[in-house]
Design an enzyme around this catalytic site. Structure first.
Site, PDB file in Angstrom:
ATOM      1  N   HIS A 207      32.142  36.779  90.225  1.00 45.51           N
ATOM      2  CA  HIS A 207      31.859  37.485  88.214  1.00 45.51           C
ATOM      3  C   HIS A 207      31.417  36.220  87.726  1.00 45.51           C
ATOM      4  CE1 HIS A 207      33.055  38.715  84.695  1.00 45.51           C
ATOM      5  NE2 HIS A 207      32.755  39.730  84.714  1.00 45.51           N
TER       6      HIS A 207
ATOM      7  N   ARG B 154      32.792  35.054  85.571  1.00 43.56           N
ATOM      8  CA  ARG B 154      33.887  34.413  84.699  1.00 43.56           C
ATOM      9  C   ARG B 154      35.310  33.207  85.536  1.00 43.56           C
ATOM     10  NH1 ARG B 154      37.273  36.081  80.517  1.00 43.56           N
ATOM     11  NH2 ARG B 154      38.883  34.256  80.975  1.00 43.56           N
ATOM     12  N   LYS B 155      34.694  33.415  87.270  1.00 39.27           N
ATOM     13  CA  LYS B 155      35.263  33.346  88.183  1.00 39.27           C
ATOM     14  C   LYS B 155      34.192  31.049  88.133  1.00 39.27           C
ATOM     15  CE  LYS B 155      37.194  36.748  89.017  1.00 39.27           C
ATOM     16  NZ  LYS B 155      37.397  36.956  88.203  1.00 39.27           N
ATOM     17  N   VAL B 156      34.771  30.557  89.179  1.00 39.65           N
ATOM     18  CA  VAL B 156      34.087  28.613  89.552  1.00 39.65           C
ATOM     19  C   VAL B 156      32.885  28.751  89.454  1.00 39.65           C
ATOM     20  CG1 VAL B 156      35.248  26.541  90.287  1.00 39.65           C
ATOM     21  CG2 VAL B 156      36.951  27.935  89.691  1.00 39.65           C
TER      22      VAL B 156
END
Ligand SMILES: Cc1ncc(COP(=O)(O)O)c(C=O)c1O
Length: 390
Positions: free
Chosen positions: A184, A186-188
């Site tokens: 997603h 919002r992940k790294v």
């Protein structure tokens, strides 16, 4: 106007070019790019198998099904996680059993696990919350001793590391039975949406591949490449949990970027932790000696007299975006029904972690100056008397 967002994916012409290549190839859904991404991800984390899926929620669902979790079973996990962790358990008709998180962090407290076990316990899902590896040594020891499989919810932990038998290893090897990742934004690293399952167990991997594509006996690429007519069959119930080749092409570029992204995030987190040490300031997160976080999020504990919403609003008024601490599933209306879950022990730390922490901006393009702007805004808010709720 927001000047410093809480997160920001790193995407540029390289990702655009990768998607362009796939679109022009004419093969846009699960195909050769997914296969290549799986191999590269497996190599990166040191896993023998990696299977790409549509997101981490579907990865968790398949992981539970592969272990054999079914109606009437219980799965031990934390309430203090994004709701997907608990929801995946309920998709199987099983009951999430919530235990508390550690007082000085946001991960499952291994001391709470054994008391929560019942004859119905079928699995443990531990979450590497916000990218910080949980105490897998102790969790895996309990699982192995009591023959309970361990699933790692590694949604946030791509690129995080754990000290395992004297060596730093990537989360996802996996150290439990199965690890599940999210891509997603919002992940790294991101593929828009997307997920990955890693395991050392070939039988689990076979099931993931079957079930992600409606249990189709022959997959599209084999049928497409065959010189003979092939009729496929559907021997059991499956799902459409596929990742597309467009997503996988983006994932391959992102994976190449990952070491640099993590290195930069670690430097920024270190800077925050140095600058946030001042009297009556927030408590920076602590990395246990066995863990190297990818700092997917940087979450600070607020001093008692600070109101969470007030400080967040104060920072937003200064153009700085934050988020409240991680939610607790058991406090949501979707978990209001008595039989939707079981609580083992108290969830005191989980509730404090939700209400008395905030996530500060952290993304790899962030400058050192921006860290200073956030820290000085926090200092200014701290001295504004109306923010004190005491
Ligand atoms: C801990 C945790 N588990 C699972 C998920 C679900 O991931 P996805 O959005 O890829 O389904 C998330 C997403 O934020 C998460 O933070």
């Amino acid at each position: 106007m927001i000047q410093i967002p809480v997160a920001k994916p790193v995407l540029d012409e390289q990702e655009v070019e990768a998607v362009r290549r796939v679109i022009l190839s004419g093969w846009v859904t699960q195909g050769p790019e997914v296969a290549a991404f799986e191999q590269e991800f497996a190599d990166f984390v040191g896993a023998s198998h990696a299977c790409a899926v549509s997101n981490c929620t579907t990865a968790l669902h398949l992981a539970l099904l592969a272990i054999g979790v079914t109606a009437g079973d219980e799965v031990i996990t934390v309430s203090h996680s994004f709701i997907a962790t608990a929801n995946a358990i309920r998709y199987c008709g099983a009951t999430p059993v919530f235990v508390d998180v550690e007082a000085d962090g946001f991960n499952i407290d291994p001391d709470e696990i054994e008391a929560a076990i019942s004859p119905r316990t079928k699995a443990i899902i531990c979450v590497h919350q916000l990218g910080m590896p949980c105490d897998l040594h102790r969790i895996v020891e309990i699982g192995t001793r009591l023959s309970i499989p361990v699933i790692e919810d590694a949604a946030c932990a791509t690129g995080s590391e754990i000290l395992w038998k004297g060596r730093w290893e990537k989360i996802g090897k996996p150290h439990g039975d199965i690890a599940c990742f999210s891509f997603h934004p919002r992940k790294v690293v991101t593929t828009g949406d997307g997920g990955m399952l890693t395991t050392s167990n070939p039988e689990y991997d076979r099931k993931f591949r079957l079930w992600r594509q409606h249990s189709m006996s022959v997959n599209d690429t084999v049928r497409h490449g065959s010189k003979q007519v092939i009729y496929e069959s559907y021997p059991e119930l499956g799902f459409n949990y596929r990742m597309t080749d467009m997503q996988a092409a983006v994932g391959r570029v992102q994976l190449k970027r990952l070491p640099d992204l993590v290195a930069r995030r670690r430097a920024l987190a270190e800077l925050y932790s140095k600058q946030l040490v001042f009297a009556a300031g927030p408590r920076p997160p602590v990395e246990p000696s066995f863990a190297r976080s990818n700092w997917q999020s940087y979450c600070v504990a607020l001093p008692d007299k600070w109101g969470q919403r007030d400080i967040m609003q104060g920072l937003l008024d200064r153009g700085i975006s934050t988020r409240r601490g991680i939610m607790n599933s058991h406090l949501e209306p979707a978990y209001a029904e008595h039989n939707s879950h079981r609580v083992a022990g108290t969830l005191k730390n989980s509730i404090t972690a939700q209400n008395k922490t905030i996530i500060l901006p952290l993304f790899s393009q962030m400058t050192n100056d921006e860290i200073e702007i956030v820290v000085s805004a926090i200092k200014s808010e701290l001295v504004t008397p109306e923010l004190a709720i005491a």
